[in-house]
Design a protein around this motif. Structure first.
Motif, PDB file in Angstrom:
ATOM      1  N   PRO A  17    -101.318 -51.666 -79.514  1.00  0.00           N
ATOM      2  CA  PRO A  17    -100.277 -50.723 -79.480  1.00  0.00           C
ATOM      3  C   PRO A  17    -100.883 -49.460 -78.641  1.00  0.00           C
ATOM      4  N   PRO A  18     -99.851 -48.416 -78.032  1.00  0.00           N
ATOM      5  CA  PRO A  18    -100.260 -47.370 -77.270  1.00  0.00           C
ATOM      6  C   PRO A  18    -101.071 -46.481 -78.222  1.00  0.00           C
ATOM      7  N   THR A  19    -102.285 -45.701 -77.605  1.00  0.00           N
ATOM      8  CA  THR A  19    -103.271 -45.112 -78.325  1.00  0.00           C
ATOM      9  C   THR A  19    -103.167 -43.663 -77.769  1.00  0.00           C
ATOM     10  N   GLN A  20    -103.480 -42.657 -78.692  1.00  0.00           N
ATOM     11  CA  GLN A  20    -103.225 -41.210 -78.156  1.00  0.00           C
ATOM     12  C   GLN A  20    -104.696 -40.702 -78.338  1.00  0.00           C
ATOM     13  N   ILE A  21    -105.282 -40.132 -77.140  1.00  0.00           N
ATOM     14  CA  ILE A  21    -106.679 -39.897 -77.162  1.00  0.00           C
ATOM     15  C   ILE A  21    -106.676 -38.345 -76.664  1.00  0.00           C
ATOM     16  N   PRO A  22    -107.652 -37.317 -77.427  1.00  0.00           N
ATOM     17  CA  PRO A  22    -107.492 -36.145 -77.040  1.00  0.00           C
ATOM     18  C   PRO A  22    -108.610 -35.989 -75.883  1.00  0.00           C
ATOM     19  N   TYR A  23    -108.103 -35.377 -74.907  1.00  0.00           N
ATOM     20  CA  TYR A  23    -108.956 -35.277 -73.565  1.00  0.00           C
ATOM     21  C   TYR A  23    -109.394 -33.848 -73.572  1.00  0.00           C
ATOM     22  N   GLU A  24    -110.725 -33.502 -73.128  1.00  0.00           N
ATOM     23  CA  GLU A  24    -111.023 -32.204 -72.603  1.00  0.00           C
ATOM     24  C   GLU A  24    -110.977 -32.054 -71.045  1.00  0.00           C
ATOM     25  N   LEU A  25    -109.904 -31.155 -70.576  1.00  0.00           N
ATOM     26  CA  LEU A  25    -109.693 -31.155 -69.220  1.00  0.00           C
ATOM     27  C   LEU A  25    -109.958 -29.904 -68.567  1.00  0.00           C
ATOM     28  N   LYS A  26    -110.518 -29.863 -67.437  1.00  0.00           N
ATOM     29  CA  LYS A  26    -110.840 -28.604 -66.657  1.00  0.00           C
ATOM     30  C   LYS A  26    -109.988 -28.524 -65.368  1.00  0.00           C
ATOM     31  N   TYR A  27    -109.024 -27.740 -65.116  1.00  0.00           N
ATOM     32  CA  TYR A  27    -108.254 -27.583 -63.842  1.00  0.00           C
ATOM     33  C   TYR A  27    -108.993 -26.812 -62.761  1.00  0.00           C
ATOM     34  N   LYS A  28    -109.222 -27.519 -61.757  1.00  0.00           N
ATOM     35  CA  LYS A  28    -109.488 -26.585 -60.616  1.00  0.00           C
ATOM     36  C   LYS A  28    -108.652 -26.722 -59.450  1.00  0.00           C
ATOM     37  N   LEU A  29    -107.836 -25.343 -59.396  1.00  0.00           N
ATOM     38  CA  LEU A  29    -106.741 -25.215 -58.513  1.00  0.00           C
ATOM     39  C   LEU A  29    -107.135 -24.355 -57.460  1.00  0.00           C
ATOM     40  N   GLN A  30    -106.588 -24.560 -56.124  1.00  0.00           N
ATOM     41  CA  GLN A  30    -106.767 -23.639 -55.058  1.00  0.00           C
ATOM     42  C   GLN A  30    -105.333 -23.227 -54.344  1.00  0.00           C
ATOM     43  N   TYR A  31    -105.110 -22.109 -54.172  1.00  0.00           N
ATOM     44  CA  TYR A  31    -103.833 -21.620 -53.519  1.00  0.00           C
ATOM     45  C   TYR A  31    -103.832 -20.749 -52.424  1.00  0.00           C
ATOM     46  N   ILE A  32    -103.094 -20.824 -51.705  1.00  0.00           N
ATOM     47  CA  ILE A  32    -102.847 -19.672 -50.592  1.00  0.00           C
ATOM     48  C   ILE A  32    -101.849 -18.608 -51.395  1.00  0.00           C
ATOM     49  N   GLU A  33    -102.224 -17.609 -51.691  1.00  0.00           N
ATOM     50  CA  GLU A  33    -101.612 -16.487 -52.450  1.00  0.00           C
ATOM     51  C   GLU A  33    -101.075 -15.340 -51.534  1.00  0.00           C
ATOM     52  N   VAL A  34     -99.810 -15.303 -51.580  1.00  0.00           N
ATOM     53  CA  VAL A  34     -98.978 -14.073 -51.087  1.00  0.00           C
ATOM     54  C   VAL A  34     -98.340 -13.134 -51.982  1.00  0.00           C
ATOM     55  N   PRO A  35     -99.175 -12.067 -52.456  1.00  0.00           N
ATOM     56  CA  PRO A  35     -98.621 -11.056 -53.352  1.00  0.00           C
ATOM     57  C   PRO A  35     -97.263 -10.139 -52.677  1.00  0.00           C
ATOM     58  N   LEU A  36     -96.402  -9.888 -53.347  1.00  0.00           N
ATOM     59  CA  LEU A  36     -95.194  -8.933 -53.088  1.00  0.00           C
ATOM     60  C   LEU A  36     -95.151  -7.884 -54.219  1.00  0.00           C
ATOM     61  N   THR A  37     -95.875  -6.730 -53.927  1.00  0.00           N
ATOM     62  CA  THR A  37     -95.969  -5.637 -55.119  1.00  0.00           C
ATOM     63  C   THR A  37     -95.714  -4.459 -54.537  1.00  0.00           C
ATOM     64  N   VAL A  38     -95.609  -3.490 -55.545  1.00  0.00           N
ATOM     65  CA  VAL A  38     -95.300  -1.957 -55.178  1.00  0.00           C
ATOM     66  C   VAL A  38     -96.359  -1.149 -55.880  1.00  0.00           C
ATOM     67  N   LYS A  39     -97.104  -0.372 -54.874  1.00  0.00           N
ATOM     68  CA  LYS A  39     -98.481   0.228 -55.460  1.00  0.00           C
ATOM     69  C   LYS A  39     -97.973   2.011 -55.624  1.00  0.00           C
ATOM     70  N   LEU A  40     -98.233   2.345 -57.035  1.00  0.00           N
ATOM     71  CA  LEU A  40     -97.706   3.654 -57.132  1.00  0.00           C
ATOM     72  C   LEU A  40     -99.187   4.469 -57.178  1.00  0.00           C
ATOM     73  N   LYS A  41     -99.293   5.640 -56.421  1.00  0.00           N
ATOM     74  CA  LYS A  41    -100.790   6.281 -56.109  1.00  0.00           C
ATOM     75  C   LYS A  41    -100.651   7.624 -56.861  1.00  0.00           C
ATOM     76  N   THR A  42    -101.773   8.192 -57.003  1.00  0.00           N
ATOM     77  CA  THR A  42    -101.530   9.622 -57.562  1.00  0.00           C
ATOM     78  C   THR A  42    -102.132  10.316 -56.239  1.00  0.00           C
ATOM     79  N   VAL A  43    -102.114  11.869 -56.366  1.00  0.00           N
ATOM     80  CA  VAL A  43    -102.498  12.625 -55.250  1.00  0.00           C
ATOM     81  C   VAL A  43    -104.258  12.339 -55.311  1.00  0.00           C
ATOM     82  N   LYS A  44    -104.653  12.757 -54.320  1.00  0.00           N
ATOM     83  CA  LYS A  44    -106.079  12.640 -54.080  1.00  0.00           C
ATOM     84  C   LYS A  44    -106.872  13.510 -55.128  1.00  0.00           C
ATOM     85  N   ILE A  45    -107.992  12.992 -55.667  1.00  0.00           N
ATOM     86  CA  ILE A  45    -108.566  13.993 -56.463  1.00  0.00           C
ATOM     87  C   ILE A  45    -110.079  13.553 -56.174  1.00  0.00           C
TER      88      ILE A  45
END
Length: 220
Positions: free
Chosen positions: A95-123
């Motif tokens: 019959p089907p058997t269920q086995i616990p696996y220890e997995l390590k994902y190694k994923l690589q992406y091209i990342e394009v962030p779209l963000t707003v940056k709020l800055k303080t005055v220069k100190i």
């Protein structure tokens, strides 16, 4: 994908040319280089997270400064998001058997962030900032290590067919910019990237990945 990459790169280069006419380092467009480590982890719906794993991110960053204390911040980086999990995998036996696996994902992406940056005055030549926005990631590489009791281990198995092309995440960040001379400055900070889309095509499990980035970069 190739055309998208070229279009974004041309946008950065064009913005950098127009920025040369800016009379202040805090207006116009600023282009820089970034390279920093990441600490990643995965959260499966079926199974459990099993620790963090180191990755790396490098590439371009850019700030479109539309006011002295406000910027539209983006970038173009190659980002690795690694993570470990324990998942139950059903093997097609009789019959089907269920086995616990220890997995390590190694994923690589091209990342394009779209963000707003709020800055303080220069100190004292330092400007503190907070950052919020959306991470847009396109998978370009997916490998996995797998270990299970009584089974042979596998290393760097290609799992690209089971990983979705697009990943979205929420970006929260904070840090500081240190002026050097002219328009040049050093940026350092911390970013939390919270993935909120399923990264796999497995309909029986929803897996999301996240990372902390220790940011370091130089604006020119």
């Amino acid at each position: 994908m190739k055309h998208t990459f070229i279009a974004i790169l041309l946008l950065f280069v064009t913005g950098s040319v127009f920025a040369q006419d800016s009379s202040s380092p805090y207006y116009g467009f600023r282009l820089g280089l970034t390279a920093h480590p990441t600490i990643g982890w995965v959260k499966p719906q079926v199974g459990k997270s099993n620790g963090v794993a180191l990755g790396f991110s490098y590439g371009l960053m850019g700030d479109f400064n539309f006011a002295e204390n406000y910027s539209f911040a983006t970038g173009l980086t190659i980002t690795t998001i690694n993570g470990k999990s324990t998942q139950i995998i059903t093997e097609e036996t009789t019959p089907p058997t269920q086995i616990p696996y220890e997995l390590k994902y190694k994923l690589q992406y091209i990342e394009v962030p779209l963000t707003v940056k709020l800055k303080t005055v220069k100190i004292n030549d330092i400007r503190w900032y907070g950052q919020f926005g959306l991470s847009n990631d396109f998978n370009i590489g997916a490998k996995q290590d797998a270990d299970a009791a009584g089974k042979s281990s596998s290393r760097d198995e290609n799992i690209s067919k089971t990983i979705k092309l697009y990943r979205a995440g929420l970006i929260l960040g904070a840090g500081a910019e240190f002026d050097l001379s002219g328009n040049a400055s050093i940026a350092a900070g911390l970013t939390y990237n919270n993935g909120f889309t399923d990264i796999t095509t497995d309909k029986n499990n929803n897996i999301r990945n996240h990372y902390l980035g220790f940011n370091f970069g130089v604006f020119f």
